[in-house]
Design a protein around this motif. Structure first.
Motif, PDB file in Angstrom:
ATOM      1  N   VAL B 316       9.235  38.965  -9.891  1.00 10.35           N
ATOM      2  CA  VAL B 316       9.295  38.404  -8.665  1.00 10.35           C
ATOM      3  C   VAL B 316      10.876  37.720  -8.178  1.00 10.35           C
ATOM      4  N   ASN B 317      11.292  38.312  -8.160  1.00 10.16           N
ATOM      5  CA  ASN B 317      12.592  37.473  -7.002  1.00 10.16           C
ATOM      6  C   ASN B 317      12.655  37.339  -5.751  1.00 10.16           C
ATOM      7  N   ALA B 318      14.312  36.416  -5.412  1.00 11.19           N
ATOM      8  CA  ALA B 318      14.427  36.365  -3.851  1.00 11.19           C
ATOM      9  C   ALA B 318      13.664  37.140  -3.031  1.00 11.19           C
ATOM     10  N   GLU B 319      14.273  38.351  -2.951  1.00  8.15           N
ATOM     11  CA  GLU B 319      13.770  39.011  -2.376  1.00  8.15           C
ATOM     12  C   GLU B 319      12.262  39.497  -2.079  1.00  8.15           C
ATOM     13  N   HIS B 320      11.888  39.977  -3.200  1.00  7.10           N
ATOM     14  CA  HIS B 320      10.071  40.109  -3.302  1.00  7.10           C
ATOM     15  C   HIS B 320      10.024  38.787  -1.740  1.00  7.10           C
ATOM     16  N   TYR B 321      10.230  37.597  -2.581  1.00  7.63           N
ATOM     17  CA  TYR B 321       9.592  36.133  -2.233  1.00  7.63           C
ATOM     18  C   TYR B 321       9.926  36.672  -0.036  1.00  7.63           C
ATOM     19  N   GLN B 322      11.714  36.898   0.042  1.00 11.86           N
ATOM     20  CA  GLN B 322      11.943  37.053   1.203  1.00 11.86           C
ATOM     21  C   GLN B 322      10.807  38.143   2.422  1.00 11.86           C
ATOM     22  N   ASP B 323      11.060  38.497   1.507  1.00  8.95           N
ATOM     23  CA  ASP B 323       9.990  39.834   2.388  1.00  8.95           C
ATOM     24  C   ASP B 323       8.385  39.061   2.559  1.00  8.95           C
ATOM     25  N   LEU B 324       7.940  39.043   1.808  1.00  9.19           N
ATOM     26  CA  LEU B 324       6.479  38.040   1.775  1.00  9.19           C
ATOM     27  C   LEU B 324       6.724  37.513   2.766  1.00  9.19           C
ATOM     28  N   GLY B 325       7.723  36.867   2.878  1.00 13.86           N
ATOM     29  CA  GLY B 325       8.256  35.816   3.964  1.00 13.86           C
ATOM     30  C   GLY B 325       7.777  36.110   5.123  1.00 13.86           C
TER      31      GLY B 325
END
Lengths: 220, 491
Positions: B316-325
């Motif tokens: 899980v990287n920043a890309e996934h966090y960005q989308d969850l955000g």
């Protein structure tokens, strides 16, 4: 970006004004294009071009290549910041518009004299935020959307009807299966032979010079 | 393409299983949960801190709805990924599936309500004593108060309501009527005829039998849906069968329909019917926004915590966090504010007494402060804070936002469940008169019961969640879209 579509190449390097317009060699050079066969190769080439210190250059690909922005060292766009402040402007403007027209009796000069007209609606307060919010919301969206579209157009130099790169037949494969690195002639580090050799050293399948006008069609 | 994805993902058990790592948290959560519930019971039954019976029961209801909304939000996240055939989310979907799996125990939250129903079916005299019946006898819904109120109320922010809160603070007895006034129509008729007039038209829907039939449908459907996805997804871990993904996709449409209907009616039954005279057709959507807020916040928080345990590394990287955000931003902030405002504006503009009373109850005394806290805390501040892409990509910042949103989602439920429509609004001449009469009303937010109950219900929920996290893989290791998700980049 600065090219103009002239039929008389008055600024052709080494050419005198008024010389035969039909000589293709007299058209100014737009730059060099280097053709690559895969996204991986163009990514690697982009890294090298950036490291070599070129400034006026670009990559053209048939589809978005992930990581290309990073490889090219493109700075984040300021468009979101513009949109944010345009949106805020919209919010405030819509509030002022409604408060002025419906809840004040002020007169201001805006091309003609405009007078506010306090209007009591179903016993609500003059400045009724709940009633104002839909308009404020819509104007926020309107300002943001227009800023997004026209800000993007302006910063990309769009719309334009022609681009010197379209002069190259080879470049047409950019919409199919080829990837290009373009270094423009106006780059301070651009030297025809040296840059060509540099691009070839990156593993380009072909390097070609592109001229900066659209006379090719007429000449054929 | 970029170098961070070049290395092979680590799908070994040490990276995708929690093992014994969460054991301490699990035990601590169980202890906190049991202590919290015991403390709550002591406060509730002894009436410490001025806690009334209805406040006690409502506190349970509110905190149960809070943890329930986390799992419902997670369930929504799961089936919406299948519905959209999303590729990006394969690395974080299991966390949501595990949270949604908790719905298996959703029925537990209804046990105290069953007890409440069994505790007092009679129209207890105690309840009637709690009200000043003579005052209310003058009140009749048909003698429209808008004439008097309208004349004086230039402010107009909510006229008197057609029904006083028949369920005021100060109940001495037990029975479903103390929180769900419609469950005790006889008591309502005697002390609040105005509300009775309104609610008597709704008894075909608002009656105990049908209420419990519906409750049964909700909890069975949720348990089934939560289990169904988790079971198929974990089976795929073993077999790697792509057909399971197709099955989950195929049934995600019916799941969405069932989910939409059940949470809408659950919101009507468990929150809206606390003020049975009031109605809002948007209410289900408002609760849905609350579910998304808590669900997405918890997915972010849980994923972040698992990574800090050294799990899901490189997955899980920043890309996934960005989308969850983005999802949290869209549903938890914008959509919540949009629906909340739409609901408010229609009622405010139409200014019909039986509708405005519900909001009036949330503007007087300390409730006005909480309303503003919600406006800024649930929308304005987090909206500005995480609107930027860069903030959503910073794990710690997104984690702070997730915790913040969980806190305000809890406050939102408090604001939904707790207020009681004041009894005196029918006799008041103006809006300001009601406001001034209730200016010192307390909300009960400082009552320690709120926090012991949150510790109790939340503790048990975390215990349940940790248990599930430790029993399953934290990643759908053979999801056919896993490699797509690992290579995913926002452009």
């Amino acid at each position: 970006m600065t090219s103009t579509q002239t039929t008389i190449p008055t600024q052709a390097p080494g050419g005198a004004p008024g010389i035969d317009t039909g000589d293709p060699d007299l058209r100014p050079a737009y730059g060099l294009i280097a053709e690559f066969e895969s996204p991986g190769e163009v990514l690697k080439a982009a890294e090298e071009v950036r490291k070599a210190g070129y400034r006026w250059w670009d990559c053209c690909t048939p589809f978005p290549v992930h990581g290309l922005d990073g490889a090219m060292g493109i700075k984040p766009t300021i468009l979101p910041i513009m949109v944010f402040f345009a949106g805020m402007t919209g919010t405030i403007a819509a509030f002022i518009l409604q408060a002025f027209t419906n809840a004040s009796s002020l007169s201001i000069w805006a091309l003609v004299w405009v007078t506010g007209y306090p209007y009591l609606i179903s016993g609500k307060p003059m400045i009724s935020m709940p009633a104002f919010i839909p308009v404020m919301f819509e104007v926020t969206i309107l300002f943001s959307a227009l800023t997004t579209v026209f800000g993007m157009f302006t910063m990309n130099g769009l719309p334009r009807l022609h681009h010197p790169l379209f002069n190259s037949d080879r470049f047409r494969k950019v919409t199919d299966d080829r990837f290009f690195v373009v270094i423009e002639a106006r780059d301070p580090k651009y030297f025809r032979s040296r840059t060509e050799a540099f691009l070839e050293s990156l593993g380009a399948t072909a390097v070609e010079e592109v001229r900066d006008d659209d006379m090719t069609e007429e000449m054929d | 393409m970029s170098s961070s994805h070049a290395s092979k993902p680590d799908l070994s058990d040490s990276n995708v299983r929690l093992g014994t790592a969460g054991e301490k948290i699990q035990q601590a959560a169980a202890i906190v949960g049991i202590c919290g519930l015991l403390a709550s019971a002591v406060i509730g039954f002894t009436g410490m801190f001025g806690t009334t019976h209805d406040f006690f029961v409502k506190s349970w209801l509110q905190n149960y709805m809070f943890v329930l909304s986390i799992s419902l939000g997670a369930l929504f996240f799961v089936f919406i990924q299948f519905l959209a055939r999303a590729g990006w989310s394969a690395t974080v979907r299991r966390v949501a599936e595990l949270l949604a799996g908790n719905l298996q125990w959703a029925w537990l939250g209804l046990v105290p309500l069953v007890v409440l129903w069994l505790s007092g079916g009679s129209h207890d005299a105690a309840a009637s004593h709690a009200f000043d019946a003579p005052d209310m006898a003058q009140v009749s819904y048909s003698s429209e108060p808008a004439a008097t109120l309208g004349a004086g109320g230039g402010g107009g922010d909510g006229h008197g309501d057609g029904h006083g809160g028949g369920h005021g603070h100060g109940h001495a007895g037990w029975g479903p009527g103390i929180v769900f006034p419609w469950a005790d129509m006889e008591a309502m008729k005697s002390h609040n005829p105005a509300e009775y007039d309104l609610v008597s038209g709704k008894v075909a829907y608002l009656n105990s039998t049908f209420f419990w039939i519906r409750n049964l449908i909700y909890v069975v459907f949720w348990a089934f849906a939560g289990r169904w996805y988790l079971k198929r997804s974990t089976a795929q871990d073993e077999s790697g069968e792509v057909g399971l993904t197709s099955t989950m996709q195929k049934w995600s449409g019916p799941m969405a329909i069932g989910f939409g209907l059940t949470i809408t009616f659950a919101a009507f039954d468990w929150i809206m019917s606390l003020s049975p005279g009031w109605f809002s057709t948007m209410f289900g959507v408002y609760f849905f926004c609350g579910c998304c807020t808590t669900g997405f916040s918890m997915i972010i928080l849980a994923t972040q915590r698992l990574q800090s345990f050294g799990r899901l590394q490189g997955l899980v990287n920043a890309e996934h966090y960005q989308d969850l955000g983005k999802l949290l931003f869209a549903f938890g902030m914008i959509f919540w504010a949009y629906i909340g405002f739409s609901q408010y504006m229609l009622i405010w503009y139409a200014n019909i007494p039986e509708e405005t009373g519900w909001f009036l109850a949330r503007q007087i005394g300390g409730w006005g402060t909480i309303s503003f806290l919600l406006l800024f805390g649930h929308f304005v501040i987090p909206f500005v804070a995480i609107i930027s892409k860069w903030v959503k990509r910073m794990r710690w910042a997104l984690m702070v936002a997730a915790i913040w949103m969980l806190a305000f989602a809890w406050l939102d439920l408090f604001w939904l469940v707790m207020p009681v429509i004041p009894m005196d609004i029918m006799t008041a001449e103006t809006y300001m008169e009601v406001v001034e009469a209730h200016v010192n009303d307390t909300t009960g937010i400082t009552n320690p019961l709120n926090f012991t109950m949150l510790a109790g219900v939340g503790g048990l929920y975390i215990w349940m969640t940790m248990r599930r996290f430790r029993n399953h893989r934290l990643l759908a290791i053979r999801d056919p879209r896993l490699s797509e998700s690992l290579a995913f980049e926002n452009q």
